[in-house]
Design an enzyme around this catalytic site. Structure first.
Site, PDB file in Angstrom:
ATOM      1  N   HIS A   1      93.844 -23.596 -14.573  1.00 20.70           N
ATOM      2  CA  HIS A   1      93.456 -24.030 -13.214  1.00 20.70           C
ATOM      3  C   HIS A   1      92.993 -22.843 -12.356  1.00 20.70           C
ATOM      4  O   HIS A   1      93.062 -22.911 -11.137  1.00 20.70           O
ATOM      5  CB  HIS A   1      94.598 -24.774 -12.492  1.00 20.70           C
ATOM      6  CG  HIS A   1      95.288 -25.786 -13.336  1.00 20.70           C
ATOM      7  ND1 HIS A   1      94.967 -27.128 -13.321  1.00 20.70           N
ATOM      8  CD2 HIS A   1      96.277 -25.654 -14.261  1.00 20.70           C
ATOM      9  CE1 HIS A   1      95.740 -27.782 -14.185  1.00 20.70           C
ATOM     10  NE2 HIS A   1      96.531 -26.910 -14.766  1.00 20.70           N
TER      11      HIS A   1
ATOM     12  N   GLU B   1      74.419 -14.257 -13.396  1.00 23.20           N
ATOM     13  CA  GLU B   1      74.118 -15.508 -12.690  1.00 23.20           C
ATOM     14  C   GLU B   1      72.964 -16.253 -13.362  1.00 23.20           C
ATOM     15  O   GLU B   1      72.986 -17.477 -13.484  1.00 23.20           O
ATOM     16  CB  GLU B   1      73.761 -15.215 -11.224  1.00 23.20           C
ATOM     17  CG  GLU B   1      74.919 -14.667 -10.415  1.00 23.20           C
ATOM     18  CD  GLU B   1      74.446 -14.137  -9.064  1.00 23.20           C
ATOM     19  OE1 GLU B   1      74.191 -12.928  -8.959  1.00 23.20           O
ATOM     20  OE2 GLU B   1      74.318 -14.939  -8.140  1.00 23.20           O
TER      21      GLU B   1
ATOM     22  N   SER C   1      70.710  -5.151  -2.960  1.00 25.75           N
ATOM     23  CA  SER C   1      70.193  -6.054  -1.936  1.00 25.75           C
ATOM     24  C   SER C   1      69.205  -5.287  -1.072  1.00 25.75           C
ATOM     25  O   SER C   1      69.376  -4.091  -0.838  1.00 25.75           O
ATOM     26  CB  SER C   1      71.349  -6.564  -1.076  1.00 25.75           C
ATOM     27  OG  SER C   1      70.868  -6.958   0.207  1.00 25.75           O
TER      28      SER C   1
ATOM     29  N   LYS D   1      75.605  -3.541  -1.700  1.00 28.50           N
ATOM     30  CA  LYS D   1      75.648  -4.598  -2.709  1.00 28.50           C
ATOM     31  C   LYS D   1      75.320  -4.117  -4.118  1.00 28.50           C
ATOM     32  O   LYS D   1      74.464  -3.266  -4.326  1.00 28.50           O
ATOM     33  CB  LYS D   1      74.655  -5.706  -2.345  1.00 28.50           C
ATOM     34  CG  LYS D   1      75.041  -6.470  -1.109  1.00 28.50           C
ATOM     35  CD  LYS D   1      76.167  -7.442  -1.361  1.00 28.50           C
ATOM     36  CE  LYS D   1      75.605  -8.832  -1.549  1.00 28.50           C
ATOM     37  NZ  LYS D   1      76.667  -9.785  -1.884  1.00 28.50           N
TER      38      LYS D   1
END
Ligand code: ARG
Length: 459
Positions: free
Chosen positions: A157, A291, A278, A284
């Site tokens: 979980h 992704e 970024s 960043k």
């Protein structure tokens, strides 16, 4: 003649829109190598069966060699007016060797030709994918070996459950990708029958030798039913199904990488090579490759869905609908190849932050099961009672704001008299992980045994 290859019974040229919807050379040029191999084998067989003369065969083979050279050096003229790769090759062959080129298509149709070419392309794609999967597995095994003792939390979980090792966690993916590879090799075995010689749909009146062409092209045998041969695209669907499942596994690992690299987790660092910055936020370092791998499964399932819908309800034998088999299949394998290679690169480069992982491994009362098991083993308590006592200990530790291992002995004894100081030995994450020595468990020796087995299998 200025006419299409099939122009004999036509007086008018096709409408521009007819050409536009019909043309496939833009994508089926990717079948050029398979088309040439199929034509070579077919010509050799026609000659050995006495259907074409040996000087004609020699001229055809020479012409096909020339075409192979043109394709390799980028000078081959791919022309839309010849519709697809099959007629582009034949038209070029005629330009190179004259009318004898027309003998190549004896006892053959574009229907068995495309079934053959596409099947060989998918077969090669399966082989390439298996090799890419093996490379990814090798990268995972190498990291697992380096981190067979590195503790991390195991989750259910996405809540802390029991301590495991990073090596054990990575080896779970080695198992998944192993099943993926076996699905591609199963599919390959089933697809490895040659449809060449089915001709348009009914077979050929010429004395062709389908065993000979099957063997020459690396197939186990010819397909057994000519109607099925030209209308079957199961082989591509099976490969796309395997690709989709592989994409599911890739997306799960990608998701974990995304989570692990957040500052909140901070379990691993990705290399500069597989991250991006970024344009506005200077701090960043984004896991874009992970992704995108996470997202690619959308294309894979999309391709599987597309071809399934194309094939559904098609009557026997060939229908032009089936020309729509190629784009989704090419796209899927392009996406899968990129994903597997990017994932292998990310995995090879990633650096675990062992202290963060180890600290997290002990957090969230992750050794509660070990306390319950200790009560069962040492005090002969029924597991349900031990579970209850341990739950009360967790509640008390939460009230006191400490870990289970920091709970004073008197507190534990208040819950169960028999508890002695040796209980603390089982409450550390490393004792917990080290104790799980059952086959396939997280104990470092078990993980090392699995690593050894996989290293041998991958060697
Ligand atoms: N370009 C076609 C395809 O990809 C080749 C087969 C065409 N056969 C036919 N009878 N029109 O499926």
């Amino acid at each position: 003649s200025g006419q299409a290859m099939w122009g004999g019974r036509f007086s008018d040229k096709p409408a521009e829109l007819m050409q536009a919807i019909n043309v496939s050379i833009g994508f089926d040029k990717r079948l050029a190598a398979q088309d040439l191999a199929g034509s070579r084998a077919h010509a050799a067989m026609l000659c050995s069966a006495g259907v074409i003369a040996s000087e004609d065969e020699a001229a055809i083979q020479k012409g096909l060699d020339k075409i192979a050279g043109e394709i390799a050096d980028g000078t081959f003229p791919f022309r839309e007016e010849y519709e697809d790769i099959h007629m582009n090759v034949e038209a070029r062959l005629r330009e190179l060797i004259g009318p004898v080129a027309g003998r190549l298509h004896t006892a053959r149709s574009r229907n068995d030709q495309v079934a053959l070419d596409f099947r060989m392309w998918v077969r090669d794609a399966c082989d390439r994918t298996i090799a890419q999967l093996r490379a990814l597995q090798a990268a995972l095994v190498a990291q697992a070996e380096a981190h067979a003792d590195t503790l991390m939390p195991g989750f259910t979980h996405l809540q802390p459950a029991q301590p495991v090792t990073f090596g054990h966690h990575l080896m779970a993916y080695v198992e998944m990708f192993g099943r993926d590879a076996s699905r591609f090799s199963d599919a390959r075995r089933r697809m490895n029958e040659s449809p060449l010689g089915a001709a348009a749909l009914a077979g050929s009146p010429f004395p062709i030798d389908r065993e000979m062409t099957a063997k020459a092209l690396g197939f186990d045998r010819p397909t057994a039913n000519s109607l099925d041969s030209v209308s079957d695209r199961d082989f591509a669907l099976e490969a796309l199904a395997a690709a989709t499942l592989c994409g599911v596994h890739l997306s799960r690992l990608a998701e974990e990488i995304v989570i692990w690299t957040t500052p909140q987790f901070g379990f691993i660092r990705l290399s500069d090579a597989f991250t991006t910055g970024s344009s506005i936020m200077p701090q960043k370092k984004n896991p874009d490759a992970a992704e995108l791998v996470r997202a690619k499964v959308g294309r894979l399932l999309g391709s599987f869905t597309q071809l399934t819908v194309v094939m559904k309800g098609l009557p026997l034998a060939y229908s032009k609908d089936m020309q729509e088999d190629k784009v989704p299949t090419f796209e899927a394998f392009d996406a899968l190849e990129l994903s597997l290679k990017a994932m292998a690169g990310m995995v090879a480069d990633l650096e675990p932050v062992a202290p963060r992982m180890a600290a997290a491994a002990g957090a969230g009362f992750s050794t509660a099961t070990d306390l319950a098991d200790w009560l069962v083993r040492t005090l002969d308590m029924p597991f349900r009672d031990a579970h209850h006592v341990t739950g009360a200990a967790v509640k008390r530790a939460e009230q006191l704001g400490c870990d289970l291992a920091e709970l004073p002995l008197a507190e534990l004894q208040a819950l169960s008299q028999g508890i002695g100081p040796d209980v603390y030995e089982v409450l550390t994450p490393s004792a917990s992980a080290g104790s799980r020595k059952s086959y396939g468990g997280t104990a470092p020796d078990q993980v090392r045994a699995q690593i050894k087995r996989w290293k041998e299998a991958l060697a």
